[in-house]
Design a protein around this motif. Structure first.
Motif, short mmCIF file in Angstrom:
data_model
loop_
_atom_site.label_atom_id
_atom_site.label_comp_id
_atom_site.label_asym_id
_atom_site.label_seq_id
_atom_site.Cartn_x
_atom_site.Cartn_y
_atom_site.Cartn_z
N THR A 1 0.52 -1.20 -0.22
CA THR A 1 0.09 -0.07 0.39
C THR A 1 0.45 1.26 0.46
OG1 THR A 1 -0.26 -0.09 2.59
CG2 THR A 1 -1.69 -1.00 1.40
N ALA A 2 2.36 1.20 0.09
CA ALA A 2 2.81 2.42 -0.04
C ALA A 2 2.60 3.41 -1.11
CB ALA A 2 4.68 2.02 -0.95
N ARG A 3 1.80 3.07 -2.42
CA ARG A 3 1.30 3.73 -3.19
C ARG A 3 -0.13 4.84 -3.21
NH1 ARG A 3 2.05 1.61 -9.11
NH2 ARG A 3 4.12 0.78 -9.16
N GLU A 4 -0.82 4.28 -1.94
CA GLU A 4 -1.81 4.33 -1.13
C GLU A 4 -0.87 5.76 0.74
OE1 GLU A 4 -4.58 3.04 2.22
OE2 GLU A 4 -4.35 1.75 0.28
N ALA A 5 -0.15 5.13 1.38
CA ALA A 5 0.05 5.90 1.98
C ALA A 5 1.69 5.69 1.78
CB ALA A 5 -0.62 5.88 3.42
N LYS A 6 2.31 6.75 2.60
CA LYS A 6 3.79 6.22 2.72
C LYS A 6 4.65 7.03 4.29
CE LYS A 6 5.49 8.98 -1.09
NZ LYS A 6 6.72 8.86 -2.26
N MET A 7 5.95 6.72 4.72
CA MET A 7 6.17 8.11 5.36
C MET A 7 7.58 8.15 4.83
SD MET A 7 6.54 5.64 9.11
CE MET A 7 5.77 4.60 9.15
N SER A 8 7.55 9.44 4.59
CA SER A 8 8.99 10.15 4.07
C SER A 8 10.47 11.50 4.44
CB SER A 8 8.36 11.76 2.84
OG SER A 8 7.13 10.90 2.28
N LEU A 9 10.82 10.66 4.84
CA LEU A 9 11.93 11.42 5.43
C LEU A 9 13.42 11.89 4.56
CD1 LEU A 9 12.90 7.75 7.63
CD2 LEU A 9 11.14 9.35 8.28
N HIS A 10 12.61 13.41 4.31
CA HIS A 10 13.01 14.08 3.74
C HIS A 10 14.89 14.60 4.14
CE1 HIS A 10 8.78 14.70 2.08
NE2 HIS A 10 9.66 14.23 1.40
N GLN A 11 15.71 14.90 3.23
CA GLN A 11 17.01 15.04 3.63
C GLN A 11 16.86 16.33 4.10
OE1 GLN A 11 19.46 15.41 0.42
NE2 GLN A 11 21.44 16.60 1.34
N SER A 12 15.87 17.51 4.07
CA SER A 12 15.67 18.71 4.28
C SER A 12 15.47 18.59 5.66
CB SER A 12 14.09 19.06 3.97
OG SER A 12 13.09 19.10 3.96
N GLY A 13 14.58 17.33 6.29
CA GLY A 13 14.35 17.23 8.14
C GLY A 13 13.04 17.28 8.17
N ASP A 14 12.25 17.39 7.56
CA ASP A 14 11.27 17.36 6.84
C ASP A 14 10.59 16.22 7.03
OD1 ASP A 14 8.33 17.93 6.76
OD2 ASP A 14 8.00 18.46 4.91
N TRP A 15 10.00 15.52 7.85
CA TRP A 15 9.81 14.06 7.96
C TRP A 15 7.91 14.07 8.48
CZ3 TRP A 15 14.28 10.96 10.78
CH2 TRP A 15 15.19 11.47 10.61
N ARG A 16 7.89 13.00 7.96
CA ARG A 16 6.21 13.15 7.82
C ARG A 16 5.70 11.83 7.02
NH1 ARG A 16 4.89 17.39 2.73
NH2 ARG A 16 5.96 18.41 3.61
N PHE A 17 3.98 11.36 7.27
CA PHE A 17 3.50 10.13 7.43
C PHE A 17 1.84 10.98 6.15
CE2 PHE A 17 2.13 5.89 7.94
CZ PHE A 17 1.75 5.61 6.92
N GLN A 18 1.85 10.46 4.92
CA GLN A 18 1.22 11.37 3.81
C GLN A 18 0.21 10.03 3.54
OE1 GLN A 18 4.32 13.86 2.51
NE2 GLN A 18 3.59 13.13 0.70
N ILE A 19 -0.60 10.73 3.27
CA ILE A 19 -1.49 10.01 2.20
C ILE A 19 -1.13 10.41 0.33
CG2 ILE A 19 -3.35 10.07 0.93
CD1 ILE A 19 -3.87 8.35 3.69
N VAL A 20 -0.74 9.53 -0.22
CA VAL A 20 -0.73 9.83 -1.15
C VAL A 20 -1.42 9.67 -2.26
CG1 VAL A 20 1.25 8.54 -3.62
CG2 VAL A 20 2.17 8.27 -0.88
N ASP A 21 -2.33 8.30 -2.48
CA ASP A 21 -3.55 8.54 -3.38
C ASP A 21 -4.80 8.27 -2.18
OD1 ASP A 21 -5.19 8.31 -5.46
OD2 ASP A 21 -4.27 6.50 -6.12
N PRO A 22 -5.55 9.29 -1.49
CA PRO A 22 -6.64 8.98 -1.72
C PRO A 22 -7.79 7.90 -2.32
CG PRO A 22 -6.92 10.83 -2.04
CD PRO A 22 -5.17 10.48 -2.50
N GLU A 23 -7.51 7.85 -3.14
CA GLU A 23 -9.07 7.06 -3.77
C GLU A 23 -8.31 5.34 -4.17
OE1 GLU A 23 -11.96 8.93 -4.82
OE2 GLU A 23 -10.45 10.67 -3.81
N ARG A 24 -6.60 5.71 -3.81
CA ARG A 24 -6.51 3.61 -4.19
C ARG A 24 -7.12 2.54 -3.05
NH1 ARG A 24 -2.60 2.51 -7.24
NH2 ARG A 24 -2.49 0.19 -5.75
N PRO A 25 -7.77 1.71 -3.40
CA PRO A 25 -8.48 0.86 -2.40
C PRO A 25 -7.05 0.98 -1.27
CG PRO A 25 -8.16 -0.47 -4.97
CD PRO A 25 -7.15 1.14 -4.59
N LYS A 26 -7.76 0.69 -0.04
CA LYS A 26 -7.73 0.91 0.96
C LYS A 26 -7.44 -0.55 1.37
CE LYS A 26 -7.70 4.75 1.37
NZ LYS A 26 -8.35 5.28 -0.09
#
Length: 287
Positions: free
Chosen positions: A88-113
């Protein structure tokens, strides 16, 4: 886990007596050093550079009876690191950006869950469901990114599971009353040794699941700690289970097919405020 400085001659086995883990860089290539015991020789493992087809896949259990299969990958050009469920990584994923902005975010809210998220504080547009700043590294250059906990009773049987043994790094299932905690860390090499003496002496186990060398030379590493679940954490997990049970979505919004291994992902915190996710079965398997 305790920490101490890396000996100046850490390339030699004799200098590395403390049970622990270190990361070093030689000619631009990262290596993992492990000393499993007080008098053990140092074991060396090369670390792959991030790039195409270098994603790490790891899980607790075995094909047919397991938890979530996690996938960690990184950019070849930057130190951006990503983590999500393999399915389900195309649905939601954690992004640990080099900039220091770390987040868990929805990627595609329309994908089957197939993963149900709980206890997240969303932004107005609902895409970023948890956001935090990269914490400072410890004294030997290890930065804790996130923990994912799977209690033993949340391993479930998955009928007709198509996962292959050789396609995933497997952590053995914990005994009843215990749990596996995956820890993702970003490490600057050549800074020191991390000891796991206290963990081992208390009856726990530690395994290095895998690692990737990032563009800057730093390393993203995944550890698995198997420990007995404390009474306090067991009570916390029971509360999360109840919240998950009450928050079951209708079948039209969430695919409950057992062969998909549907899961709940519940958000919590370590005592020091670090993100701590709980990987819970959609339906607990008593077997």
């Amino acid at each position: 886990m305790a920490r101490r400085d890396l000996p100046s001659n850490a390339d030699t086995s004799a200098s590395y007596e403390l049970p622990g883990i270190a990361l070093i860089s030689r000619d631009g290539a990262a290596q993992l050093l492990m000393a499993p015991g007080e008098s053990s020789d140092v074991e060396r493992f090369p670390i792959r550079r991030a790039g195409k087809k270098t994603a790490l896949r790891f899980a607790v259990g075995e094909p047919g009876r397991r938890g979530t299969i996690w996938r960690l990958w990184a950019s070849r050009e930057t130190d951006d690191v990503y983590l999500g469920s393999r399915h389900t990584a195309r649905e939601a994923k954690m992004s640990l950006h080099q900039s220091g902005d770390w987040r868990f975010q929805i990627v595609d809210p329309e994908r089957p869950k197939t993963v149900r998220l709980h206890d997240f504080e969303g932004t107005p547009d609902g895409r970023i469901i948890h956001r935090w700043a990269r914490p400072k590294p410890n004294a030997v250059g290890w930065t804790h990114a996130v923990s994912i906990v799977l209690p033993a009773h949340h391993l479930v049987t998955i009928p007709d599971d198509g996962v292959r043994w050789d396609d995933v790094r497997w952590c053995p299932a914990p005994r009843p009353g215990a749990q596996v905690e995956f820890q993702v860390k970003i490490v600057s090499p050549d800074r020191g040794v991390v000891s796991y003496r206290e963990l081992i002496e208390s009856g726990g186990r530690l395994a290095v699941m895998d690692a990737l060398q990032l563009a800057s030379g730093d390393v993203a590493i995944v550890l698995a700690l198997t420990v007995v679940t404390t009474e306090d954490e067991a009570a916390e997990i029971a509360r999360y289970e109840e919240k998950a049970r009450l928050g079951v979505p209708p079948a039209t919004d969430f695919d409950r097919s057992p062969q998909l291994g549907p899961r709940h992902l519940v958000f919590g915190h370590d005592p020091d405020g670090r993100p701590r996710y709980y990987d819970l079965a959609f339906t607990v398997d008593p077997g």
